[in-house]
Scaffold this active site. Structure first.
Site, PDB file in Angstrom:
ATOM      1  N   GLY A  81       0.825  -1.213   0.000  1.00 43.23           N
ATOM      2  CA  GLY A  81       0.000   0.000   0.000  1.00 43.23           C
ATOM      3  C   GLY A  81       0.855   1.256   0.000  1.00 43.23           C
ATOM      4  N   ARG A 145       1.133  -5.698  -4.990  1.00 39.72           N
ATOM      5  CA  ARG A 145       1.133  -6.614  -3.850  1.00 39.72           C
ATOM      6  C   ARG A 145       1.585  -8.042  -4.202  1.00 39.72           C
ATOM      7  NH1 ARG A 145      -0.695  -4.473   0.779  1.00 39.72           N
ATOM      8  NH2 ARG A 145      -2.143  -2.728   0.722  1.00 39.72           N
ATOM      9  N   ASP A 176       5.677  -7.922   5.554  1.00 39.02           N
ATOM     10  CA  ASP A 176       5.755  -9.068   4.641  1.00 39.02           C
ATOM     11  C   ASP A 176       6.825  -8.845   3.575  1.00 39.02           C
ATOM     12  OD1 ASP A 176       3.873 -10.570   5.853  1.00 39.02           O
ATOM     13  OD2 ASP A 176       2.219 -10.034   4.497  1.00 39.02           O
ATOM     14  N   LYS A 202       8.219   0.598   5.511  1.00 36.49           N
ATOM     15  CA  LYS A 202       7.085   1.412   5.064  1.00 36.49           C
ATOM     16  C   LYS A 202       5.774   0.854   5.568  1.00 36.49           C
ATOM     17  CE  LYS A 202       4.463  -0.107   2.538  1.00 36.49           C
ATOM     18  NZ  LYS A 202       3.519  -0.843   1.691  1.00 36.49           N
ATOM     19  N   THR A 203       4.833   1.628   5.905  1.00 34.55           N
ATOM     20  CA  THR A 203       3.400   1.333   6.019  1.00 34.55           C
ATOM     21  C   THR A 203       2.728   2.391   6.902  1.00 34.55           C
ATOM     22  OG1 THR A 203       1.599  -0.126   6.666  1.00 34.55           O
ATOM     23  CG2 THR A 203       3.618  -0.437   7.903  1.00 34.55           C
ATOM     24  N   ASP A 205       0.175   1.883   8.416  1.00 32.11           N
ATOM     25  CA  ASP A 205      -0.445   1.172   9.542  1.00 32.11           C
ATOM     26  C   ASP A 205       0.403   1.260  10.817  1.00 32.11           C
ATOM     27  OD1 ASP A 205      -2.258   0.505   7.642  1.00 32.11           O
ATOM     28  OD2 ASP A 205      -2.073  -1.661   7.848  1.00 32.11           O
TER      29      ASP A 205
HETATM   30  P1  FBP Z   1       0.584  -1.908   3.619  1.00 36.21           P
HETATM   31  O1  FBP Z   1       0.605  -2.765   4.839  1.00 36.21           O
HETATM   32  O2  FBP Z   1       0.969  -2.610   2.393  1.00 36.21           O
HETATM   33  O3  FBP Z   1       1.386  -0.659   3.826  1.00 36.21           O
HETATM   34  O4  FBP Z   1      -0.906  -1.406   3.374  1.00 36.21           O
HETATM   35  C1  FBP Z   1      -1.719  -1.043   4.440  1.00 36.21           C
HETATM   36  C2  FBP Z   1      -3.070  -0.535   4.008  1.00 36.21           C
HETATM   37  O5  FBP Z   1      -3.034   0.829   3.715  1.00 36.21           O
HETATM   38  C3  FBP Z   1      -4.098  -0.852   5.094  1.00 36.21           C
HETATM   39  O6  FBP Z   1      -4.217   0.180   6.006  1.00 36.21           O
HETATM   40  C4  FBP Z   1      -5.339  -1.145   4.308  1.00 36.21           C
HETATM   41  O7  FBP Z   1      -6.148  -2.048   4.996  1.00 36.21           O
HETATM   42  C5  FBP Z   1      -4.813  -1.756   3.050  1.00 36.21           C
HETATM   43  O8  FBP Z   1      -3.536  -1.215   2.845  1.00 36.21           O
HETATM   44  C6  FBP Z   1      -5.674  -1.489   1.844  1.00 36.21           C
HETATM   45  O9  FBP Z   1      -5.130  -2.170   0.753  1.00 36.21           O
HETATM   46  P2  FBP Z   1      -5.472  -1.874  -0.763  1.00 36.21           P
HETATM   47  O10 FBP Z   1      -4.653  -0.703  -1.173  1.00 36.21           O
HETATM   48  O11 FBP Z   1      -5.031  -3.102  -1.454  1.00 36.21           O
HETATM   49  O12 FBP Z   1      -6.932  -1.566  -0.853  1.00 36.21           O
END
Ligand code: FBP
Length: 552
Positions: A81, A145, A176, A202-203, A205
């Protein structure tokens, strides 16, 4: 491209590096620390990573650069993400690489890990890079992803690396992706390819953190962006005094984003998924807790309020997890076709009633019909319920409305409950990075190149002491294997970086816990306002309350 005035101004912003990296490439040397051990399961992790396990923690410091003079050809990918600041990681990497040797080359593989597998790339130059400095988004090369985890994929990556003469690969991703970076590093070392692999944390979250990595990038900007809007809603709410706002915020699993937003805005309610799980709370108990605050405020004439709901909360409610697995079982294989062929919702409901245990049916029965239907209609390619799509903000407001009705019938509530719903997620992932994220990310990228230059592999770029001004930040690297343990994933034991959930004995949660009873009934809202890029450092450069409390 049409440029906004802010975008033009941000191109000119010079991100701040840690003091120890500021004297120029010629004056960056390495100080090696202690050998490392994985956080758990040492023997198993060591056996799985014979070439990259147990290496030393390192920090950079001012001194004579002793790295070997060698042309570097580096490939970089963005994985998962979006998170504000990703572009600056690439820019920092590029600047350090070119400052070391102008003949060094940086490849950007497009669309995430699949770019490496499909050999889809761009070669960066100044003109290309300059358009993306200090901007949000991952559109510089895109993200994806696809997981890099099989032997066959590693062979393809090794071939692509050989074809371009890559000396190193930088993977910018979450837990991951960095787990996979460690496995790729081990593969490259075991096969004598000479290709180093470095990760960057990165994230939005915020769940890639541990005793070495203080924060994942993007968390600062994303929470500032959500908190600005939550604060604006609070002010609207306190002006009109007529709505209860149920606001879901992103964070696939951990509640760090919700907690940081709550610390910034002091809403009446903020659920913390980790607490829900620890206390084994039921949906009904959670709804009771919210309804109690609504009723207490109503008794004081305040029929308005704000509740923050973390995206992943329902998965932490034990009875709900059981319900989800029973539904997955109920519709496994051909039974899904049988279910789908039923003509009306009443027929489907009868099918569900027959298939679920009594306990799960009791949970199912209290859900609003829209949520019941979502559970059966929105399914992933494997036929499983897509829990992340459940509108938990609507679920909890509906459960609270039922509770209030019952309380009114008993004479325990006499108010007006008008809920409104919001979901803040994508709004924050590509915002212009705050000064903190712009500086942190640039430093991570710059630092990643120094790790490459000094020959390290299987390391995560590490910048710490982050609650202090950038001058005092500490730059270095940590073997990824140090952050790993063995976890059961899809029926198999896997070496993974441990995901960091909110710690219920940690300072951020403790602070929230100490204040939430007051916030629930008083109107103690705080209004953080918009992210500021230019002005006094105490307004523009400070990072999260979470980090400030953790490092206090
Ligand atoms: P990452 O862990 O890859 O950084 O992504 C987190 C996130 O932003 C979450 O907060 C959310 O649930 C998810 O990605 C949404 O994913 P997508 O972009 O595939 O809709």
């Amino acid at each position: 491209m049409n440029l906004s005035p802010l975008q033009k101004a941000r191109y000119e912003y010079a991100p701040k590096l840690p003091g120890m990296l500021r004297n120029g490439i010629a004056e960056i040397c390495v100080k090696e620390g202690e050998d490392t051990q994985s956080v758990a399961d040492q023997d198993k992790i060591k056996a799985l990573f014979p070439n990259t396990y147990g290496k030393k923690e390192i920090t950079f410091q001012k001194g004579q650069n002793t790295s070997a003079a060698k042309k570097q050809v580096v490939g970089v990918i963005l994985s998962g993400g979006q998170a504000p600041g990703g572009h600056n990681v690439v820019c920092g990497l590029y600047d350090a690489l070119k400052a070391t040797n102008k003949d060094n080359v940086l490849f950007g593989f497009k669309g995430g890990p699949s770019g490496l597998l499909e050999n889809d790339y761009v070669i960066f130059d100044d003109e290309y890079i300059d358009q993306y400095r200090n901007t949000g988004g991952f559109d510089i090369i895109g993200s994806g992803r696809t997981k890099l985890e099989t032997e066959q994929q590693f062979e393809i990556v090794a071939d692509v690396a050989k074809k371009h003469g890559l000396t190193a690969i930088v993977i910018i991703g979450g837990d991951d992706s960095n787990t996979n970076a460690a496995v790729l590093a081990e593969y490259m070392a075991a096969h004598g390819t000479g290709v180093q692999v470095i990760g960057c944390p990165k994230t939005i979250d915020g769940d890639l953190k541990n005793e070495d990595i203080e924060a994942s990038f993007g968390f600062d900007t994303a929470t500032k962006t959500y908190a600005e809007v939550i604060g604006n809603i609070e002010r609207d709410c306190n002006s009109a005094k007529k709505y209860w706002h149920f606001i879901k915020v992103m964070g696939r699993s951990a509640s760090h984003v919700a907690l940081e937003c709550a610390l910034k805005t002091q809403p009446n309610i903020c659920l913390i998924s980790e607490e829900v799980a620890a206390k084994k709370m039921s949906l009904s108990q959670i709804a009771d807790q919210i309804a109690d605050a609504v009723a207490k405020r109503a008794a004081r004439g305040m029929n308005f309020g704000v509740a923050i709901i973390p995206e992943g909360v329902v998965e932490f409610v034990p009875e709900f997890s059981v319900l989800i697995s029973e539904i997955n079982e109920l519709l496994a294989g051909s039974k899904a076709d049988e279910f789908n062929a039923l003509p009306t919702w009443a027929d489907k409901y009868a099918f569900i009633e027959k298939g679920l245990t009594k306990a799960s049916m009791d949970v199912f029965a209290i859900l609003p019909q829209t949520i019941q239907q979502q559970l059966f209609l929105e399914r992933d390619p494997h036929g499983n319920v897509q829990v992340s799509l459940i509108e938990s903000e609507k679920l909890f407001s509906a459960l609270v409305a039922d509770k209030l009705k019952a309380m009114a019938a008993e004479g325990k509530y006499d108010g007006k409950f008008s809920p409104l719903h919001h979901f803040f997620g994508y709004e924050g992932r590509c915002a212009f990075p705050s000064n903190f994220d712009a500086d942190y990310c640039y430093s991570l990228g710059y630092n990643a190149f120094m790790l490459i230059q000094y020959g390290y592999t299987g390391y995560l770029s590490k910048v710490s002491n982050l609650s202090k001004p950038a001058e005092e930040w500490v730059a270095g690297g940590m073997p990824i294997t140090k952050m790993m343990n063995i976890e059961r994933r899809h029926g198999e034991d896997k070496p993974v970086i441990r995901k960091a959930l909110v710690e219920l004995d940690g300072a951020p949660f403790k602070y929230f816990e100490a204040h939430r009873a007051e916030w629930a009934v008083e109107t103690a809202f705080t209004y953080p306002g918009a992210v500021q890029y230019y002005g006094p450092a105490e307004v523009c450069d400070i990072t999260t309350i979470t980090l400030a409390l953790e490092q206090a």
